[in-house]
Design an enzyme around this catalytic site. Structure first.
Site, PDB file in Angstrom:
ATOM      1  N   HIS A  50      58.013  -2.449  48.275  1.00 20.33           N
ATOM      2  CA  HIS A  50      58.892  -3.424  48.118  1.00 20.33           C
ATOM      3  C   HIS A  50      60.667  -2.842  48.509  1.00 20.33           C
ATOM      4  O   HIS A  50      60.880  -3.420  48.488  1.00 20.33           O
ATOM      5  CB  HIS A  50      58.419  -4.594  47.338  1.00 20.33           C
ATOM      6  CG  HIS A  50      57.786  -4.871  46.257  1.00 20.33           C
ATOM      7  ND1 HIS A  50      57.173  -4.646  45.992  1.00 20.33           N
ATOM      8  CD2 HIS A  50      57.652  -6.399  47.089  1.00 20.33           C
ATOM      9  CE1 HIS A  50      55.818  -5.997  46.208  1.00 20.33           C
ATOM     10  NE2 HIS A  50      56.752  -7.047  46.325  1.00 20.33           N
TER      11      HIS A  50
ATOM     12  N   GLU B 281      46.195 -13.252  49.218  1.00 13.18           N
ATOM     13  CA  GLU B 281      46.162 -11.910  49.697  1.00 13.18           C
ATOM     14  C   GLU B 281      45.086 -11.282  48.653  1.00 13.18           C
ATOM     15  O   GLU B 281      45.187 -10.053  48.712  1.00 13.18           O
ATOM     16  CB  GLU B 281      47.648 -11.109  48.935  1.00 13.18           C
ATOM     17  CG  GLU B 281      47.840 -12.306  47.751  1.00 13.18           C
ATOM     18  CD  GLU B 281      49.181 -12.202  47.454  1.00 13.18           C
ATOM     19  OE1 GLU B 281      49.909 -11.068  47.527  1.00 13.18           O
ATOM     20  OE2 GLU B 281      49.594 -12.859  46.458  1.00 13.18           O
TER      21      GLU B 281
ATOM     22  N   ASP C 158      49.167  -7.070  50.563  1.00 13.86           N
ATOM     23  CA  ASP C 158      48.402  -6.883  49.527  1.00 13.86           C
ATOM     24  C   ASP C 158      47.015  -7.272  49.612  1.00 13.86           C
ATOM     25  O   ASP C 158      46.154  -6.660  49.532  1.00 13.86           O
ATOM     26  CB  ASP C 158      48.294  -7.868  48.221  1.00 13.86           C
ATOM     27  CG  ASP C 158      50.091  -7.465  47.611  1.00 13.86           C
ATOM     28  OD1 ASP C 158      49.534  -5.964  47.025  1.00 13.86           O
ATOM     29  OD2 ASP C 158      50.400  -8.225  47.066  1.00 13.86           O
TER      30      ASP C 158
ATOM     31  N   CYS D 244      52.903 -14.457  55.759  1.00 12.43           N
ATOM     32  CA  CYS D 244      54.437 -13.779  54.827  1.00 12.43           C
ATOM     33  C   CYS D 244      54.457 -12.172  54.468  1.00 12.43           C
ATOM     34  O   CYS D 244      55.223 -11.435  54.179  1.00 12.43           O
ATOM     35  CB  CYS D 244      54.599 -14.461  53.198  1.00 12.43           C
ATOM     36  SG  CYS D 244      53.908 -14.476  52.449  1.00 12.43           S
TER      37      CYS D 244
HETATM   38  C1  PEP Z   1      51.949 -10.171  50.693  1.00 14.17           C
HETATM   39  O1  PEP Z   1      51.083  -9.121  49.707  1.00 14.17           O
HETATM   40  O2  PEP Z   1      51.701  -9.653  51.532  1.00 14.17           O
HETATM   41  C2  PEP Z   1      52.888 -10.672  50.006  1.00 14.17           C
HETATM   42  C3  PEP Z   1      54.027 -10.846  50.999  1.00 14.17           C
HETATM   43  O3  PEP Z   1      53.410 -10.192  48.513  1.00 14.17           O
HETATM   44  P1  PEP Z   1      54.448  -9.010  48.267  1.00 14.17           P
HETATM   45  O4  PEP Z   1      54.984  -7.593  49.036  1.00 14.17           O
HETATM   46  O5  PEP Z   1      55.399  -9.633  47.498  1.00 14.17           O
HETATM   47  O6  PEP Z   1      53.347  -8.725  47.187  1.00 14.17           O
HETATM   48 MG    MG Z   2      52.134  -9.944  47.448  1.00 15.35          MG
END
Ligand code: PEP
Ligand code: MG
Length: 538
Positions: A186, A428, A452, A499
């Protein structure tokens, strides 16, 4: 030169600032001079109070009296004879060092508070942890914030948590480098949102760089040059100029719709973490918001955001987007995202544990506040809500039941709720991808969370630079799951977006277009380049 994982595009030349990762050590070492230890405790308590008073003042100025009062409660602990007296008694009676004494007293308090039935009292355990941690850090001489003094600073750290990244002074920090992490940790995602170059997974960059070293960061190739010679600097200034020129060129596409050569209109949307990020998405011609990571509203503060605060944030984004689709994801906390005030269980594998929808279905008190805020905001735009980490239909249905409950409550209170909200899930977890055709009968849309999905499919931790060679978005197993999800959604006439970071990956976009993905959502800084690639597809 050091090579790592490129995490955010761009070039930077600046001065290194090493953020030390100082771990608090708690030992059983006994003290011989009890009076001196108690004096250290007194001084650490004074230092903690001074810090808290400063934080209180800052909170009062930026957020008002109510928020500042939280710190009054923290300050009171230092004058509480039971808390401070308890620590002194540990030193007096057992010869414990002050850090160990504080830790023991904290553990007793936390155990008592956590066993209480009352939700409010359980939450107080987090306050005690916070206060005790501050006191222990002061006893150990550990600084707790990133204090950047100079302009053009490149932060060098072992790791940066999302809340560390959120705290960086954007005026002064022009890039960051970390020993650990991957493209989808993140902190890397935050760097792309902030549009500052970053290289992660550099293994030992904190060892080889000294404070004040001049660094060149190449966020495209993942390279770092330490104290570069004149020729290297000249070369990079030229590269930086070319990069800026290319960015300028891409601006021609802001108003252009992403349509493939065969005429399929594809939505290019933005991922945001904070309401203000919406501006970057609009400036880059976004068709909507494909992911609002609402957990960032919960970070960098001392308590949960209220329903009213959340309502204002969601309304702001919906209004700014003027009826363009806005997909808001409900709280996804856990894994590498923690809240200082929420006590989480200690788990061996937090990414496989108490996280996201699992936590929300357990802590419906927290979940309902967010849902009420979302439902109230729904009348201000084109809202779509999705739940993270769904592994079965049951979780979606349980979530929808709570939504129904909140809707009824709000209507009984005379509040308006839109009846055209779409409800979706993030795909995911491989189980959801495999069951996509079934799940698609119940949901309005899917959004594929590849960050994920890849780590779970390939059993390769997204945070680990050691196994980053296995973390491959184009692995056939991952591609099959993506295709199954898209086909599953389409078989039921539902739309499907992505996403995860793969959506903005130029090398993956052609395959995803071919599979029929309807919406691509990514950091604002990647949108125009993605549009350009889509325009070239058949
Ligand atoms: C993902 O897992 O691709 C996602 C968009 O969520 P995050 O990166 O916040 O886990
Ligand atoms: Mg995720």
């Amino acid at each position: 030169m050091k090579i790592g994982i490129p995490a955010s595009r761009g070039y930077a030349i600046g001065q290194a600032f090493i953020k030390k990762h100082e771990e608090l050590k708690i030992t059983d070492e006994k003290v011989t001079d009890v009076a001196a230890e108690k004096e250290s405790l007194r001084r650490a308590a004074e230092a903690s109070k001074t810090q808290l008073e400063k934080i209180r003042k800052k909170a009062f100025e930026s957020m008002g009296e109510e928020k500042a009062m939280v710190f009054d409660a923290h300050l009171m602990f230092f004058d509480d004879p039971e808390f401070m007296g308890g620590i002194e008694a540990e030193i007096d009676n057992n010869g414990s060092n002050a850090i160990k004494a504080t830790n023991d007293v904290m553990k007793n308090y936390v155990a008592i508070f956590e066993s209480m039935d009352d939700e409010y009292m359980r939450e107080r355990a987090a306050d005690i942890k916070d206060v005790s941690k501050r006191l222990m850090n002061n006893l150990a001489g550990i600084e707790d914030s990133i204090l950047i003094q100079e302009n053009n600073t490149i932060v060098v750290a072992d790791d940066l948590t999302p809340s560390d990244t959120a705290q960086l002074d954007k005026e002064k920090v022009i890039a960051f480098l970390t020993n650990v992490g991957g493209r989808t940790s993140h902190s890397a995602i935050m760097a792309r949102t902030l549009e500052i170059p970053a290289v992660v997974g550099l293994k030992d960059i904190t060892e080889v760089v000294k404070n004040g070293d001049i660094l060149i960061v190449d966020g495209i190739e993942g390279r770092v040059y330490i104290d570069p010679d004149h020729d290297t600097v000249t070369k990079f200034i030229a590269l930086q100029e070319a990069h800026n020129k290319e960015k300028e060129e891409l601006k021609k596409l802001i108003e252009v719709e992403a349509v493939t050569k065969s005429g399929k209109r594809i939505e290019v949307a933005g991922n945001i973490g904070k309401p203000e990020d919406v501006h970057k998405v609009l400036e880059n011609g976004g068709d909507g918001i494909g992911l609002f990571r609402t957990e960032f509203l919960y970070m960098d503060r001392e308590e949960m955001p209220t329903e009213e605060e959340q309502f204002e944030s969601y309304k702001y984004v919906l209004e700014k987007m003027e009826n363009k689709p806005v997909v808001i994801r409900t709280l996804d906390i856990g894994g590498d995202k923690q809240l200082p005030y929420l006590v989480m269980p200690n788990e061996m594998n937090p990414f496989l544990g108490y996280r996201a929808i699992r936590l929300c279905l357990d802590r419906t008190d927290i979940f309902k506040i967010q849902l009420r805020a979302l439902l109230r905001a729904s009348v201000y735009g084109n809202l779509k809500v999705m739940f993270p980490m769904v592994s079965s239909l049951d979780e979606f249905q349980k979530s929808k039941e709570i939504v129904e409950e909140c809707t009824k409550e709000l209507k009984a209170e005379g509040k308006e709720v839109s009846d055209s909200i779409e409800w979706g899930i993030m795909v995911e977890i491989p189980a959801a991808a495999v069951m996509a055709d079934e799940l698609a009968k119940h949901v309005d849309f899917f959004s594929i969370g590849t960050n994920d999905l890849i780590q779970y499919t390939l059993a390769a931790d997204r945070m680990s630079e050691k196994v980053s060679y296995l973390y491959d978005p184009m692995h056939p197993a991952v591609l099959r799951l993506i295709k199954m999800t898209i086909d599953g959604a389409h078989s039921q006439g539902k739309w499907v977006g992505m996403c995860g970071e793969m959506a903005g990956d130029e090398t993956a976009i052609p395959t995803l277009v071919e599979y029929g993905l309807d919406e691509f959502s990514m950091s604002a800084s990647s949108m125009l380049r993605a549009k350009q690639v889509i325009l070239e597809q058949k």
